[in-house]
Enzyme design. Structure first.
Site, short mmCIF file in Angstrom:
data_model
loop_
_atom_site.label_atom_id
_atom_site.label_comp_id
_atom_site.label_asym_id
_atom_site.label_seq_id
_atom_site.Cartn_x
_atom_site.Cartn_y
_atom_site.Cartn_z
N GLU A 133 -13.89 -71.39 -64.91
CA GLU A 133 -15.05 -71.21 -64.17
C GLU A 133 -15.33 -71.07 -62.92
OE1 GLU A 133 -16.32 -73.91 -67.29
OE2 GLU A 133 -15.63 -73.21 -69.32
N ASN B 21 -9.08 -68.01 -65.41
CA ASN B 21 -10.32 -67.41 -66.44
C ASN B 21 -11.56 -67.93 -66.11
OD1 ASN B 21 -9.11 -67.99 -69.59
ND2 ASN B 21 -9.98 -69.97 -69.46
N HIS C 162 -15.76 -66.54 -75.53
CA HIS C 162 -16.65 -67.46 -76.76
C HIS C 162 -18.23 -66.32 -77.07
CE1 HIS C 162 -14.59 -70.71 -76.33
NE2 HIS C 162 -14.61 -70.72 -74.78
N GLU D 95 -10.26 -67.85 -75.28
CA GLU D 95 -10.58 -68.79 -76.15
C GLU D 95 -12.25 -68.31 -77.00
OE1 GLU D 95 -12.61 -72.00 -73.39
OE2 GLU D 95 -11.44 -71.83 -72.04
N ASP E 189 -14.26 -67.30 -80.07
CA ASP E 189 -14.99 -67.41 -80.95
C ASP E 189 -16.13 -66.93 -80.92
OD1 ASP E 189 -16.14 -69.32 -79.15
OD2 ASP E 189 -15.17 -71.40 -80.06
#
Ligand code: XIL
Length: 369
Positions: A177, A218, A254, A283, A285
């Site tokens: 990030e 990432n 995400h 990651e 979702d």
């Protein structure tokens, strides 16, 4: 991001366990058929349904899940985690607050537990994460550092942690990030004190400590083409041109139903491949505003199908990892109030439509009804 800890649902969780895991095939009876006279009369063995990992492997990919230490006492949960996936990411256990809680005092307990569990299940590990602005220990954030001091602290941490897991992990999310939404550098402790060079330094130190680990940058909201993913594209190109050891870009993915599917995901994966880099969905979702209903779950399934297919369509997209696999242990409700139901298995560990959709995208046949 606040330093929230995963919520445990305690008594409710225990009650839910009684309902079983649901996703696997029914257990096979072990007894031989009675009075079998020839092979022809013996009942054909029921076909075992391949797991997500097996389906992904046939496509030259992995299918992974994050997990977190407090969940590992839940045996129904760990059984499914051990069976269905072939790549594991520690959700918190390798972050700085966990691994260097006091300066120079390292604690590998949580990371080692997850690496040990993964090894027992013949799973690989995507290690996460070395340099981030969040979930840092107070000793690090609670004072000022000169650039030289902070560089030494960072170098020591990376050499110690990557060295400890040398040869035991497939990859590292080295920097997490690093950019703002507009593509400018995020104003973090690292950037403020060290300038943008901290990223190349971190990659070089990680490579020094484990030359075989794949090294990633990432981030979230870099799933589609846009200002933030453009910043990664430019940075990656520049790092590669300067010979900095960078192997891949991790797209956290995400996603949220209310913001729409990132239609340029596949194009985005492809442009990073064009630089000679691996990519991964790290990651995943797909959250929604609660309550969930059949229509939302169907859309969610479609998104999981599409993002899995996008990875398969791009040669250097190496795999997909969901940010835990069951709504029982999702981080979403604690961080996005009123949202949830983001993962392919529900809180009772029963597969949702998204599970069948992923199987289908991986070539595993029609969706289960
Ligand atoms: C999350 C964990 O899942 C939570 O348990 C924790 O409270 C906060 O962090 N992006 C990342 C992950 O890179 O490390 C975050 O994990 C989710 C967002």
């Amino acid at each position: 991001m606040r330093r929230t800890r995963p919520r445990l649902i305690g008594a409710l969780a225990t009650a839910l366990l009684a309902t079983g895991v649901g996703a696997g095939p029914p257990a096979q009876a072990n007894s031989a058929p009675a009075a079998t006279t020839s092979a022809q009369t013996a009942p054909a063995p029921a076909k075992k349904q391949p797991t997500l990992a097996e389906l992904a492997r046939r496509q030259g990919r992995y299918f992974g899940s994050a997990t977190d230490n407090p969940e590992l006492t839940d045996t129904a949960y760990t059984a499914l985690l051990g069976r269905e996936f072939d790549m594991i990411t520690p959700g918190n256990g390798m972050k700085w607050y966990a691994t260097e809680p006091r300066q120079g005092v390292f604690d590998w307990t949580n990371g080692d537990e997850i690496v040990g569990l993964a090894r027992a299940h013949h799973q690989r590990v995507r290690a996460h994460t070395l340099v981030w602005h969040s979930q840092l220990p107070d000793w690090l954030t609670g004072r000022d550092w000169t650039p030289d001091e902070l560089r030494a602290v960072l170098k020591k941490h990376i050499l110690a942690e990557v060295g400890h897991y040398r040869g035991k992990v497939y990859s590292w999310d080295v920097v997490n990030e690093a950019f703002n939404e507009d593509g400018s550098y995020r104003d973090t402790l690292w950037y403020r004190t060290l300038g943008p060079g901290y990223i190349a330094d971190a990659l070089r130190w990680a490579h020094q400590a484990d030359p075989r680990a794949k090294l990633y940058l990432n981030d979230y909201n870099i799933d589609g083409v846009g200002a933030k993913s453009d910043a990664y594209y430019r940075l990656a190109k520049d790092l590669l041109a300067r010979g900095v050891p960078l192997d891949g870009i991790g797209l956290q993915a995400h996603l949220a139903l209310q913001y729409g599917y990132p239609a340029t995901l596949e194009d985005n994966l492809r442009r990073f491949s064009g630089l000679g880099l691996d990519t991964a969905l790290t990651e995943v979702d797909v959250r929604m505003q609660l309550p969930a209903d059949a229509a939302k779950l169907a859309t969610q399934a479609q998104w999981y199908r599409e993002l899995t297919a996008a990875c398969l369509a791009v040669r250097r997209c190496v795999g997909v990892t969901v940010w835990d696999y069951t709504d029982k242990y999702s981080w979403i409700p604690a961080v996005f109030p009123g949202e949830g139901a983001a993962l392919p298995w529900d809180e009772q560990l029963r597969p949702k439509p998204a599970y069948a959709a992923i199987r289908q995208a991986l070539g595993g046949g029609q969706p289960l009804s």
